[in-house]
Design a protein around this motif. Structure first.
Motif, short mmCIF file in Angstrom:
data_model
loop_
_atom_site.label_atom_id
_atom_site.label_comp_id
_atom_site.label_asym_id
_atom_site.label_seq_id
_atom_site.Cartn_x
_atom_site.Cartn_y
_atom_site.Cartn_z
N LEU A 102 17.19 6.06 2.65
CA LEU A 102 16.94 5.07 3.69
C LEU A 102 16.33 5.70 4.93
CD1 LEU A 102 20.16 2.84 3.49
CD2 LEU A 102 17.95 2.51 2.36
N ASP A 103 16.79 6.88 5.28
CA ASP A 103 16.23 7.59 6.43
C ASP A 103 14.77 7.95 6.19
OD1 ASP A 103 16.64 9.09 9.03
OD2 ASP A 103 16.08 10.76 7.73
N PHE A 104 14.45 8.37 4.98
CA PHE A 104 13.07 8.70 4.62
C PHE A 104 12.20 7.46 4.73
CE2 PHE A 104 9.59 9.42 1.62
CZ PHE A 104 9.19 10.71 1.95
N THR A 105 12.73 6.32 4.30
CA THR A 105 12.00 5.06 4.41
C THR A 105 11.67 4.74 5.87
OG1 THR A 105 12.94 4.09 2.40
CG2 THR A 105 12.16 2.56 4.08
N GLU A 106 12.67 4.88 6.73
CA GLU A 106 12.46 4.57 8.14
C GLU A 106 11.44 5.50 8.79
OE1 GLU A 106 16.21 4.48 10.17
OE2 GLU A 106 16.65 2.46 9.48
N LYS A 107 11.41 6.75 8.35
CA LYS A 107 10.49 7.72 8.94
C LYS A 107 9.10 7.65 8.30
CE LYS A 107 13.73 11.28 10.56
NZ LYS A 107 14.95 10.48 10.54
N ASN A 108 8.99 7.02 7.13
CA ASN A 108 7.71 6.98 6.40
C ASN A 108 7.41 5.58 5.86
OD1 ASN A 108 7.09 10.12 6.08
ND2 ASN A 108 9.25 9.82 5.61
N PRO A 109 7.34 4.60 6.72
CA PRO A 109 7.11 3.22 6.24
C PRO A 109 5.78 3.05 5.52
CG PRO A 109 6.86 3.33 8.63
CD PRO A 109 7.46 4.63 8.20
N LYS A 110 4.78 3.87 5.86
CA LYS A 110 3.48 3.73 5.21
C LYS A 110 3.56 4.05 3.72
CE LYS A 110 0.16 4.27 8.98
NZ LYS A 110 -1.03 5.02 9.46
N ILE A 111 4.48 4.94 3.34
CA ILE A 111 4.64 5.25 1.92
C ILE A 111 5.15 4.02 1.18
CG2 ILE A 111 5.89 6.66 0.23
CD1 ILE A 111 5.84 8.95 2.21
N VAL A 112 6.07 3.31 1.79
CA VAL A 112 6.58 2.07 1.19
C VAL A 112 5.46 1.04 1.11
CG1 VAL A 112 8.27 0.21 1.37
CG2 VAL A 112 8.88 2.52 2.11
N GLN A 113 4.68 0.91 2.18
CA GLN A 113 3.56 -0.03 2.17
C GLN A 113 2.56 0.32 1.09
OE1 GLN A 113 2.71 0.67 6.40
NE2 GLN A 113 2.98 -1.50 6.77
N LEU A 114 2.28 1.61 0.93
CA LEU A 114 1.35 2.05 -0.11
C LEU A 114 1.86 1.69 -1.49
CD1 LEU A 114 -0.48 5.43 -0.37
CD2 LEU A 114 1.08 4.79 -2.19
N MET A 115 3.14 1.91 -1.74
CA MET A 115 3.69 1.61 -3.05
C MET A 115 3.68 0.12 -3.33
SD MET A 115 6.81 4.38 -3.39
CE MET A 115 6.99 4.10 -5.15
N MET A 116 3.81 -0.69 -2.29
CA MET A 116 3.79 -2.13 -2.46
C MET A 116 2.38 -2.65 -2.72
SD MET A 116 6.45 -3.13 0.61
CE MET A 116 6.01 -4.87 0.59
N SER A 117 1.38 -2.04 -2.07
CA SER A 117 0.02 -2.58 -2.14
C SER A 117 -0.87 -1.92 -3.18
CB SER A 117 -0.66 -2.47 -0.77
OG SER A 117 -0.85 -1.11 -0.42
N SER A 118 -0.64 -0.63 -3.47
CA SER A 118 -1.62 0.10 -4.27
C SER A 118 -1.09 0.75 -5.54
CB SER A 118 -2.28 1.19 -3.41
OG SER A 118 -3.08 0.61 -2.40
N VAL A 119 0.24 0.86 -5.69
CA VAL A 119 0.78 1.52 -6.88
C VAL A 119 1.06 0.49 -7.96
CG1 VAL A 119 2.69 2.86 -7.83
CG2 VAL A 119 1.75 3.44 -5.59
N TYR A 120 0.22 0.49 -8.99
CA TYR A 120 0.40 -0.40 -10.12
C TYR A 120 1.11 0.38 -11.23
CZ TYR A 120 -3.34 -2.79 -7.56
OH TYR A 120 -4.10 -3.37 -6.58
N ILE A 121 2.25 -0.13 -11.67
CA ILE A 121 3.09 0.61 -12.60
C ILE A 121 2.35 1.00 -13.88
CG2 ILE A 121 5.16 0.51 -14.03
CD1 ILE A 121 5.67 0.86 -11.04
#
Length: 204
Positions: A102-121
């Motif tokens: 959770l701490d990593f998420t808060e410090k790196n929100p762009k990684i979460v955004q990238l996984m939501m928008s560009s990472v196709y399983i």
């Protein structure tokens, strides 16, 4: 073998500063737009490198994205391992792993955004036989195996099912936190959120 090993073998020879610039450009661009709307020339310009350099060390847009994702998830795994040092109580070890994510998420929100928008399983899977980052998911599996051995985690399902529960909760929390504007701190609620998860995976 890591799913991007073929692509990253050459990338490992890159000057570290250059590689950091490339990964930063990947994060900035892919977190803002879907995979199919991103061109490698944008990454090259953002990183101040030639397009030829991108092709030489990564080979394709897919390999570039997933190589960068591997690097970020690897850093998360390193943080988890560091934070586990010196904690003997099993439940507290798992609580710390949960908090670090959770701490990593808060410090790196762009990684979460990238996984939501560009990472196709399906695309991630096609990068190789093993598309799960071995450092990150291996750390979780080792902690879960320890819990099973101690008799504190549910032993009626496979450890991978326990992992699915944990990662499902963590990824969902991360995604909705971003979608809702990142207003409330995830780590501030970490204990109550973990206790809810603990009740689901601990041995009855």
């Amino acid at each position: 073998m890591r799913h991007s090993e073929a692509a990253t073998a050459d990338a490992a020879q890159l000057d570290p500063d250059t590689r950091v610039r490339i990964e930063r450009a990947v994060l900035d661009v892919f977190s803002e737009r879907e995979f199919h709307r991103v061109g490698l020339i944008e990454i090259a310009r953002g990183a101040n490198v030639s397009l030829q350099t991108i092709y030489k060390y990564y080979g394709s847009k897919e390999a570039l994205l997933f190589s960068s994702l591997d690097a970020w998830l690897g850093k998360l795994a390193e943080r988890m391992i560091d934070h586990l040092q010196g904690i003997e109580d099993y439940k507290e070890r798992l609580r710390k792993v949960f908090w670090v994510f959770l701490d990593f998420t808060e410090k790196n929100p762009k990684i979460v955004q990238l996984m939501m928008s560009s990472v196709y399983i399906n695309t991630w899977r096609k990068q190789g036989a093993q598309y799960d980052n071995p450092e990150l998911f291996g750390t979780f599996i080792r902690v879960l195996a320890e819990g099973r051995a101690k008799g504190v985690l549910n032993d009626q399902v496979d450890e991978k099912v326990l992992l699915d529960y944990i990662m499902g909760v963590l990824f969902r929390l991360s995604q909705t936190w971003v979608q809702r504007g990142m207003k409330d701190s995830l780590t501030r609620q970490a204990n109550v959120l973990f206790e809810m998860l603990w009740r689901a995976i601990s041995k009855p």
